[in-house]
Design a protein around this motif. Structure first.
Motif, PDB file in Angstrom:
ATOM      1  N   HIS A 140     -15.952   9.113  10.287  1.00 45.18           N
ATOM      2  CA  HIS A 140     -14.733   8.730  11.037  1.00 45.18           C
ATOM      3  C   HIS A 140     -13.919  10.080  11.693  1.00 45.18           C
ATOM      4  O   HIS A 140     -13.474  10.112  12.730  1.00 45.18           O
ATOM      5  CB  HIS A 140     -13.605   7.871  10.122  1.00 45.18           C
ATOM      6  CG  HIS A 140     -14.087   6.662   9.962  1.00 45.18           C
ATOM      7  ND1 HIS A 140     -14.736   6.335   8.544  1.00 45.18           N
ATOM      8  CD2 HIS A 140     -14.070   5.309  10.602  1.00 45.18           C
ATOM      9  CE1 HIS A 140     -15.215   5.074   8.743  1.00 45.18           C
ATOM     10  NE2 HIS A 140     -14.654   4.533   9.912  1.00 45.18           N
TER      11      HIS A 140
ATOM     12  N   ILE B  70      -5.718   1.354   3.991  1.00 43.07           N
ATOM     13  CA  ILE B  70      -5.002   1.989   4.943  1.00 43.07           C
ATOM     14  C   ILE B  70      -5.895   2.506   6.225  1.00 43.07           C
ATOM     15  O   ILE B  70      -5.421   2.580   7.403  1.00 43.07           O
ATOM     16  CB  ILE B  70      -3.819   2.817   4.614  1.00 43.07           C
ATOM     17  CG1 ILE B  70      -3.009   2.346   3.494  1.00 43.07           C
ATOM     18  CG2 ILE B  70      -2.888   3.204   5.705  1.00 43.07           C
ATOM     19  CD1 ILE B  70      -1.966   3.313   2.879  1.00 43.07           C
ATOM     20  N   LYS B  71      -7.023   2.884   5.816  1.00 43.94           N
ATOM     21  CA  LYS B  71      -7.906   3.559   6.989  1.00 43.94           C
ATOM     22  C   LYS B  71      -7.064   4.896   7.476  1.00 43.94           C
ATOM     23  O   LYS B  71      -7.454   5.146   8.782  1.00 43.94           O
ATOM     24  CB  LYS B  71      -8.232   2.608   7.949  1.00 43.94           C
ATOM     25  CG  LYS B  71      -8.589   1.202   7.416  1.00 43.94           C
ATOM     26  CD  LYS B  71     -10.065   1.194   6.696  1.00 43.94           C
ATOM     27  CE  LYS B  71     -10.470  -0.138   6.443  1.00 43.94           C
ATOM     28  NZ  LYS B  71     -11.624  -0.115   5.829  1.00 43.94           N
ATOM     29  N   ASN B  72      -6.639   5.643   6.817  1.00 46.61           N
ATOM     30  CA  ASN B  72      -5.827   6.863   7.387  1.00 46.61           C
ATOM     31  C   ASN B  72      -6.817   7.858   6.827  1.00 46.61           C
ATOM     32  O   ASN B  72      -6.216   8.500   5.760  1.00 46.61           O
ATOM     33  CB  ASN B  72      -4.380   7.069   6.762  1.00 46.61           C
ATOM     34  CG  ASN B  72      -3.681   7.953   7.511  1.00 46.61           C
ATOM     35  OD1 ASN B  72      -4.228   8.728   8.050  1.00 46.61           O
ATOM     36  ND2 ASN B  72      -2.293   8.069   7.161  1.00 46.61           N
ATOM     37  N   TYR B  73      -7.783   8.230   7.629  1.00 46.96           N
ATOM     38  CA  TYR B  73      -8.685   9.301   7.045  1.00 46.96           C
ATOM     39  C   TYR B  73      -8.250  10.576   7.277  1.00 46.96           C
ATOM     40  O   TYR B  73      -8.445  11.421   6.334  1.00 46.96           O
ATOM     41  CB  TYR B  73     -10.192   9.104   8.038  1.00 46.96           C
ATOM     42  CG  TYR B  73     -10.570   7.595   8.041  1.00 46.96           C
ATOM     43  CD1 TYR B  73     -11.273   7.256   6.865  1.00 46.96           C
ATOM     44  CD2 TYR B  73     -10.174   6.633   8.881  1.00 46.96           C
ATOM     45  CE1 TYR B  73     -11.740   5.730   6.823  1.00 46.96           C
ATOM     46  CE2 TYR B  73     -10.975   5.500   8.996  1.00 46.96           C
ATOM     47  CZ  TYR B  73     -11.733   5.069   7.869  1.00 46.96           C
ATOM     48  OH  TYR B  73     -12.162   3.803   7.811  1.00 46.96           O
ATOM     49  N   GLN B  74      -7.241  10.974   8.241  1.00 47.58           N
ATOM     50  CA  GLN B  74      -6.729  12.091   8.499  1.00 47.58           C
ATOM     51  C   GLN B  74      -5.841  12.546   7.251  1.00 47.58           C
ATOM     52  O   GLN B  74      -6.108  13.700   6.598  1.00 47.58           O
ATOM     53  CB  GLN B  74      -5.880  12.142   9.736  1.00 47.58           C
ATOM     54  CG  GLN B  74      -6.654  12.029  11.045  1.00 47.58           C
ATOM     55  CD  GLN B  74      -7.474  13.639  11.348  1.00 47.58           C
ATOM     56  OE1 GLN B  74      -7.490  14.432  10.589  1.00 47.58           O
ATOM     57  NE2 GLN B  74      -8.172  13.640  12.654  1.00 47.58           N
ATOM     58  N   GLU B  75      -4.986  11.442   7.015  1.00 55.97           N
ATOM     59  CA  GLU B  75      -4.269  11.789   5.804  1.00 55.97           C
ATOM     60  C   GLU B  75      -4.945  11.894   4.484  1.00 55.97           C
ATOM     61  O   GLU B  75      -4.926  12.937   3.354  1.00 55.97           O
ATOM     62  CB  GLU B  75      -3.161  10.783   5.540  1.00 55.97           C
ATOM     63  CG  GLU B  75      -2.179  10.824   4.440  1.00 55.97           C
ATOM     64  CD  GLU B  75      -1.336  11.977   4.761  1.00 55.97           C
ATOM     65  OE1 GLU B  75      -0.752  12.710   3.595  1.00 55.97           O
ATOM     66  OE2 GLU B  75      -0.919  12.569   5.860  1.00 55.97           O
TER      67      GLU B  75
ATOM     68  N   TYR C  80       0.791  -1.291  -0.078  1.00 50.39           N
ATOM     69  CA  TYR C  80      -0.185   0.219  -0.030  1.00 50.39           C
ATOM     70  C   TYR C  80       0.768   1.445   0.019  1.00 50.39           C
ATOM     71  O   TYR C  80       0.699   2.229  -0.591  1.00 50.39           O
ATOM     72  CB  TYR C  80      -1.119   0.153   1.337  1.00 50.39           C
ATOM     73  CG  TYR C  80      -1.896  -1.242   1.292  1.00 50.39           C
ATOM     74  CD1 TYR C  80      -2.430  -1.454   0.008  1.00 50.39           C
ATOM     75  CD2 TYR C  80      -1.926  -2.141   2.353  1.00 50.39           C
ATOM     76  CE1 TYR C  80      -3.553  -2.560   0.122  1.00 50.39           C
ATOM     77  CE2 TYR C  80      -2.809  -3.145   2.383  1.00 50.39           C
ATOM     78  CZ  TYR C  80      -3.678  -3.350   1.362  1.00 50.39           C
ATOM     79  OH  TYR C  80      -4.441  -4.365   1.526  1.00 50.39           O
ATOM     80  N   SER C  81       2.038   1.417   0.740  1.00 46.32           N
ATOM     81  CA  SER C  81       2.736   2.580   0.764  1.00 46.32           C
ATOM     82  C   SER C  81       3.352   2.855  -0.551  1.00 46.32           C
ATOM     83  O   SER C  81       3.482   3.963  -0.991  1.00 46.32           O
ATOM     84  CB  SER C  81       3.726   2.290   1.749  1.00 46.32           C
ATOM     85  OG  SER C  81       4.879   1.096   1.441  1.00 46.32           O
TER      86      SER C  81
ATOM     87  N   GLN D 247      -5.999   4.973   0.623  1.00 44.87           N
ATOM     88  CA  GLN D 247      -5.849   5.512   2.098  1.00 44.87           C
ATOM     89  C   GLN D 247      -7.255   5.126   2.781  1.00 44.87           C
ATOM     90  O   GLN D 247      -7.329   5.009   4.110  1.00 44.87           O
ATOM     91  CB  GLN D 247      -5.633   7.165   2.028  1.00 44.87           C
ATOM     92  CG  GLN D 247      -4.458   7.613   1.571  1.00 44.87           C
ATOM     93  CD  GLN D 247      -3.292   7.370   2.765  1.00 44.87           C
ATOM     94  OE1 GLN D 247      -3.558   6.687   3.619  1.00 44.87           O
ATOM     95  NE2 GLN D 247      -2.196   7.940   2.438  1.00 44.87           N
TER      96      GLN D 247
END
Length: 935
Positions: free
Chosen positions: A549, A517-522, A493-494, A513
Motif C-alpha cells: 500500500h 482502520i487501514k491507516n497504513y501511513q500511521e 477502534y480509536s 491500524q
C-alpha cells in the motif's frame, strides 16, 4: 438540635455492686461500703481517691484489691480533689481551720513523708484578699497550669511548675459576679485554652498568648459538675449540660447541640460516651447551683449516650449518686449510702451482635453501620453489614441504593455475587458503577474489564468510556490487553488504538491500524518510533502489507532500519544512542511483487554498506539479469548489461561461484558466464562454450591464452577440428604447430585423431610429420653418441678400479679440503683424493664412511639408481597383476590412485664439467663401502 427521644436504647453495660473481698475464712460477698461522710472523689493512677468532711480531712485510697487506706490531709475537711492521669500527683483543696480559709496542697504519691504521701506545696486558695469558697478545680497534665474557680466568679491561674512555689506564678485570671461552675484545659498542638463556665456564661481563654485573650462563647451556663471535656473522637470539645440541652463548644465557637431534657447533676466523658446523671422527672427539681445537694430520697437517672451514633448505650436509676468515676476500664458509681456500683462495658462483639440482631429486624442498617465503625469493627464484619443492607435494598427494588452498599463490600465480597444480581435484573448502569469502583480499587480481573467495557458499549456511553481508559495515568487498574480486544470487537477502534499506543502494546496497535482502520501511513510512522528490536520484528510481520500500500515510504524505512536506525524522537541531543542495523537479507521477502522498490533497496544497501550479506548481492544480480533479459530497448539493455557485469566483477561472488554461474546460464548472460569460467579457471568450459557456438577463432584464442596452464586444451582443440566436416585446415595447422613446438602429443595419436576428418588430407600434416621424424632422427643420433660416451667412461672407471685393487694409492694433498689450511696430523684421506683435518672431518661429516665433499653428488647418483630399479620392479609387478587379475580396470584404478602414472621429470643431462667427476665419485663411493678408512 437533636432530640434524644428518637434515640435507640441499648444495654451495653453490665451493672454490679462491688463486694468485699473474701476473708481468710473464705467469708465474703457483702457489699463493699465506704466510710460515711465521703463528699468528693476522683480517680487515676490505679486508685479511686475519696475525701471526706466528717472524719477530719482524711483522703482515702481504694486500689483494685479493695484494701482501703487513708492519711490526714487537712485538720477539718477536704472539699476538692484532682488526680492527674499521667503523673502520680494529687491536688486537693481543704480547710485546716474554721472560716473561709481554703488551702491548696500538692501531693507526690510516689514519695513518702512519715508513711504519708509527700506534700510538695501548700498555698492559700484566695483570690486576692477576699475570702471566698472554692467551687471547682482543674490541673493541666503538663503540670504547668492549674486553675481554681470560686463562688464569687473569680478564677485564679497558677502558671509554671505547680509542685513548687519558686517556679510558678499565681494570678487572678478573671473576676465576676456569677459562681464559677466548671473549668477545663484544652491542648491542641502548642496552643492551650482554658474553658470557664459560670451559671450565666461560657468563656474561653488562650493561655499560650500574652495577656490571655478571651472569648465569650455563650450567655448561659450550667450547674456545678455539669461540664466536661470530650476526647479527640469529638475533637476535644467542651461539653456544657443545661437543663434543656447539652451544648458542645470549640475554643472559638459553639458546636452541635443535643436536646437532653431534665435537670443535670453530673456530667462526665468516658471513652467516646457522654455520661449524664440527672434528676428523675418524677421528683421535684433541685436548686440550680447546688445541684449536688439533693435529698437522700431523690432518685437519679444515669444515662450513657453515644453522640456519634446517636443512641443510648445504657440507662439506669440510682439512689443519690455522689459521683461517677472511671478506672480499670470500668465505670464506678458512688452513692450516698457508701456503696459502689461498677458498670462494665460489654465486649465489642457482644454489643454488635445484640444491636445488629435488633437493628436488622427493624432494618436500621445505617445505625448498625455507624455502631460498627465507632467500635472499630474489622472490615469483614462491616462488609457483612453492607451486604445485608444491599440485599435489603435490592429486595425492595431500590437498585441504586443497593449498588452503593455493594460497592462498600468490594475487597471482601466476591464480585460475582453482585454481578449475577444485576445481570439478571438488566440494571446495566448499576452494574457499570460497581465495576468502575472495582477497577478503581485495582481488584478487577480480565473478565471484569471485559464486562465493564461491554456495559459502556451497550450504553453507548463514549464519555464514560474515554474517562475510564484515559484517567488512569499513574496506575493501570485493568487488564489492558483485554480492554483492547473488547474495544476492537465492539468497533471502538480509536479507543483501542489509544490504549495500545499508551501502554506499548505494539502488536495490537499495528493490527488495528492495518486490519481495521487501514491507516497504513500511521502504522508506518508508529513503527519508526519503536525501539530497534520491536521495529525489526514488526517490519518482518507487516512489511508485505505496508509494501503493497505504501511502497516508497516502506522502502525508505527499511533502508534506515538496515543501515543506521534510531527511533524517531531519539535523533537529537548529545547523548543519543549509537544506531543499530538489521540484516537486510531478511527483508528481501517483503518486496514480493515490488521489483522496482527491491532494486532500489538492494542498490542502496550495496552502496552504503559494502559488507552487506551475500544474499543481497545474489538477489541484486538475479534482479539485474532479469531486467536485462526482458528489456527491449537496446540502449537500456546495454546499460543493464554493464551493471550486471560490473556487479559480477565486484568480487562478491567468490564464495557463491556456482550460484552466480547458474544465474548467468539461466538468463543466457554470455559475458557473465565466460567471466565466471575465467575466474574459476574453468578453461575447458570456456573452450567448450566457444565450440558449442562454433567460434573457431575464439577456440584458438582460448588455447593461446590458457594453453600454458592447461596443455590438454590443444589436444581437445585438435579433436574438435578433426570432427568438423567443414574445411578447418587453417585452424588444424595452427593447432599442430603449437603441439609440435610443445611436444604435446605423439605423432601416431595426431594421425589417429585427424583420421576422423574427411576433409583433412595428408598435405595438412605432411610438414608436421616430416619435422617430427627429423627431430626423432636427431634424437637417435644424440642418444647413440651418449651411449658411446658412457661406454668409454665405464671402461676407464673399471681400469681405475683395477689399479686401486692392485697398486697402492699415494695421497699427496697438502691442504685440508674444508678449511684449505695446511694439512697436519691426525688427518683423514679418501680414495677420491680429498684429505681433511680430523677435527674438520668430524665437524662437517654426516657419515664416517663418506667424503663430505663428494657426498651430495654421490647421493644424487644413488637416488637415480634406486628410482630406476624401483620403476623396473614396479613395471614387472604391474604387468603381472594385470595379467592375473579378472578385473584389469580395478588394477589400473588402484595404480592411478597411488600416483604411479604421474608425470615424472628426470634430470638426465648433467652439467658438462661435473659428469666425469660424478661418475668417478660414484665409483669411489662404491669402493669406500668395502674399504677401511685410511689415516
Amino acid at each position: 438540635m437533636v432530640a434524644y427521644l428518637q434515640w435507640r436504647r441499648f444495654v451495653f453495660f453490665d451493672r454490679e455492686t462491688v463486694k468485699e473481698p473474701p476473708g481468710p475464712d473464705g467469708a465474703g460477698g457483702k457489699p463493699f461500703a465506704l466510710p460515711p461522710g465521703i463528699a468528693v472523689c476522683d480517680s487515676g493512677r490505679g486508685s479511686l481517691v475519696f475525701g471526706d468532711i466528717l472524719h477530719g480531712g482524711q483522703i482515702w485510697f481504694l486500689p483494685r484489691s479493695l484494701q482501703l487506706s487513708s492519711f490526714q490531709a487537712y485538720k477539718l475537711r477536704v472539699t476538692h480533689l484532682y488526680q492527674l492521669k499521667q503523673h502520680s500527683i494529687l491536688v486537693s483543696v481543704g480547710e485546716d481551720e474554721e472560716g473561709i480559709n481554703p488551702l491548696v496542697k500538692v501531693w507526690n504519691l510516689e514519695k513518702r513523708d512519715g508513711g504519708n504521701p509527700l506534700c510538695t506545696r501548700i498555698f492559700p486558695a484566695i483570690p486576692g484578699n477576699k475570702p471566698t469558697v472554692v467551687s471547682c478545680l482543674t490541673v493541666h497534665e503538663n503540670l504547668n497550669f492549674m486553675a481554681i474557680g470560686f463562688a464569687d466568679g473569680s478564677v485564679v491561674l497558677t502558671k509554671g511548675d505547680i509542685t513548687r512555689d519558686r517556679h510558678s506564678k499565681t494570678q487572678i485570671l478573671r473576676e465576676g459576679s456569677y459562681p464559677v461552675t466548671g473549668l477545663a484545659f484544652r491542648q491542641s498542638g502548642k496552643t492551650t485554652h482554658l474553658f470557664v463556665v459560670t451559671t450565666e456564661n461560657i468563656q474561653s481563654y488562650m493561655l499560650s498568648v500574652k495577656d490571655y485573650p478571651h472569648l465569650e462563647l455563650d450567655t448561659h451556663g450550667c450547674g456545678l459538675r455539669c461540664s466536661s471535656l470530650s476526647d479527640p473522637s469529638q475533637d476535644l470539645q467542651f461539653i456544657v449540660a443545661g437543663n434543656e440541652c447539652v451544648y458542645l463548644y470549640q475554643p472559638d465557637e459553639r458546636g452541635p447541640c443535643f436536646a437532653f431534657e431534665g435537670q443535670k447533676l453530673i456530667v462526665h466523658w468516658y471513652r467516646g460516651y457522654l455520661i449524664i446523671v440527672s434528676k428523675d422527672r418524677k421528683t421535684s427539681p433541685k436548686s440550680e447551683f447546688a445541684g449536688n445537694e439533693a435529698q437522700n430520697s431523690d432518685k437519679q437517672v444515669l444515662n450513657i449516650y453515644d453522640l456519634c451514633n446517636k443512641f443510648i448505650a445504657y440507662s439506669s436509676i440510682f439512689d443519690d449518686i455522689v459521683d461517677v468515676l472511671a478506672e480499670w476500664g470500668s465505670l464506678y458509681v458512688l452513692t450516698r449510702d457508701g456503696k459502689i456500683h461498677v458498670l462494665q462495658e460489654k465486649d465489642t462483639q457482644t454489643k454488635l451482635e445484640a444491636r445488629k440482631s435488633m437493628l436488622f429486624r427493624k432494618n436500621l442498617f445505617e445505625m448498625a453501620i455507624n455502631l460498627a465503625k465507632s467500635h472499630h469493627l474489622d472490615s469483614d464484619g462491616l462488609s457483612e453489614i453492607f451486604r445485608q443492607y444491599g440485599d435489603h435494598l435490592y429486595n425492595k427494588g431500590n437498585h441504586d441504593g443497593a449498588i452503593q452498599q455493594y460497592i462498600r463490600t468490594i475487597g471482601k465480597l466476591e464480585p460475582s455475587y453482585v454481578i449475577r444480581k444485576f445481570l439478571d435484573a438488566q440494571r446495566i448502569h448499576n452494574l457499570t458503577a460497581y465495576l468502575q469502583t472495582l477497577h478503581l480499587q485495582s481488584l478487577a480481573n480480565a473478565d471484569h474489564t471485559t464486562l465493564l467495557l461491554n456495559c459502556y458499549t451497550k450504553l453507548k456511553d463514549s464519555s464514560k468510556l474515554e474517562e475510564f481508559i484515559k484517567t488512569s495515568e499513574s496506575e493501570v487498574r485493568f487488564d489492558v490487553e483485554t480492554a483492547i480486544k473488547v474495544l476492537r470487537q465492539a468497533g471502538y477502534y480509536s479507543h483501542a488504538v489509544y490504549l495500545a499506543e499508551k501502554h506499548a502494546h505494539h502488536e495490537w496497535y499495528l493490527k488495528i491500524q492495518l486490519e481495521d482502520i487501514k491507516n497504513y501511513q500511521e502504522a508506518l510512522r508508529y513503527i519508526g518510533k519503536l525501539p530497534f528490536d520491536q521495529a525489526e520484528s514488526n517490519m518482518k510481520r507487516y512489511g508485505k502489507i505496508l509494501m503493497h500500500h505504501v511502497p516508497n515510504e516502506t522502502t525508505e524505512l527499511l533502508k534506515i532500519l538496515c543501515t543506521d536506525y534510531r527511533p524517531l524522537g531519539d535523533n537529537e541531543g548529545p547523548g543519543m544512542l549509537e544506531g543499530k542495523k538489521a540484516n537486510s537479507e531478511e527483508f528481501i521477502p517483503v518486496f514480493a511483487n515490488n521489483s522496482r522498490e527491491l532494486k532500489a533497496f538492494l542498490e542502496h544497501m550495496t552502496e552504503v554498506q559494502a559488507d552487506s550479506p551475500q544474499g543481497v548481492y545474489d538477489t541484486l544480480l538475479e534482479l539485474r539479469l532479469q531486467n536485462w533479459a526482458h528489456e527491449q530497448d537496446e540502449q537500456v539493455k546495454e546499460k543493464l548489461h554493464n551493471e550486471a557485469l560490473t556487479l559480477l566483477k565486484s568480487g562478491r561472488f567468490k564464495t557463491v561461484f556456482d550460484k552466480a554461474l547458474v544465474l548467468c546460464q539461466m538468463h543466457n548472460f554470455k559475458d557473465g558466464v565466460l567471466y565466471l569460467y575465467e575466474q574459476g579457471k574453468l578453461f575447458q568450459q570456456i573452450m567448450h562454450y566457444h565450440m558449442q557456438n562454433e567460434q573457431y577463432k575464439k577456440v584458438i584464442e582460448v588455447c593461446e591464452l590458457y594453453g600454458d596452464q592447461e596443455a590438454c586444451l590443444w589436444e581437445q582443440a585438435l579433436g574438435y577440428f578433426a570432427r568438423k566436416e567443414e574445411d578447418c585446415k587453417e585452424y588444424i595447422a595452427a593447432v599442430l604447430k603449437h603441439i609440435e613446438n610443445k611436444n604435446l602429443m605423439p605423432p601416431l595419436l595426431v594421425v589417429q585423431t585427424l583420421a576422423h576428418n574427411s576433409t583433412a588430407t595428408l598435405s595438412v600434416i605432411k610438414d608436421y610429420l616430416v619435422n617430427k621424424l627429423q627431430k626423432q632422427s636427431r634424437q637417435v643420433e644424440q642418444d647413440e653418441q651418449r651411449i658411446q660416451k658412457y661406454r668409454e667412461e665405464t671402461t676407464r672407471i673399471r681400469q681405475e678400479i683395477e689399479e686401486l685393487k692392485a697398486s697402492p694409492k699415494i695421497f699427496q694433498k697438502t691442504k685440508c679440503s674444508i678449511c684449505t689450511s695446511a694439512l697436519e696430523l691426525p688427518s683423514v684421506h679418501f680414495l677420491c683424493g680429498h684429505s681433511f683435518h680430523q677435527h674438520c672431518f668430524e665437524s662437517y661429516s654426516e657419515s664416517d664412511s663418506e667424503c663430505p665433499t663428494c657426498m651430495p653428488e654421490n647421493r644424487k647418483v644413488m637416488d637415480m639408481i634406486r628410482a630406476q630399479e624401483q620403476k623396473r620392479d614396479l613395471h614387472d609387478q604391474f604387468q603381472h597383476q594385470l595379467k592375473c587379475s579378472n578385473d584389469g580396470f580395478s588394477v589400473v584404478a588402484d595404480y592411478f590412485g597411488r600416483g604411479v602414472f604421474n608425470k615424472l621429470t628426470l634430470i638426465t643431462d648433467l652439467p658438462s664439467g661435473k659428469a666425469a667427476t660424478t661418475i668417478e665419485a660414484g665409483l669411489q663411493r662404491e669402493l669406500l663401502m668395502h674399504t677401511k678408512r685410511s689415516t
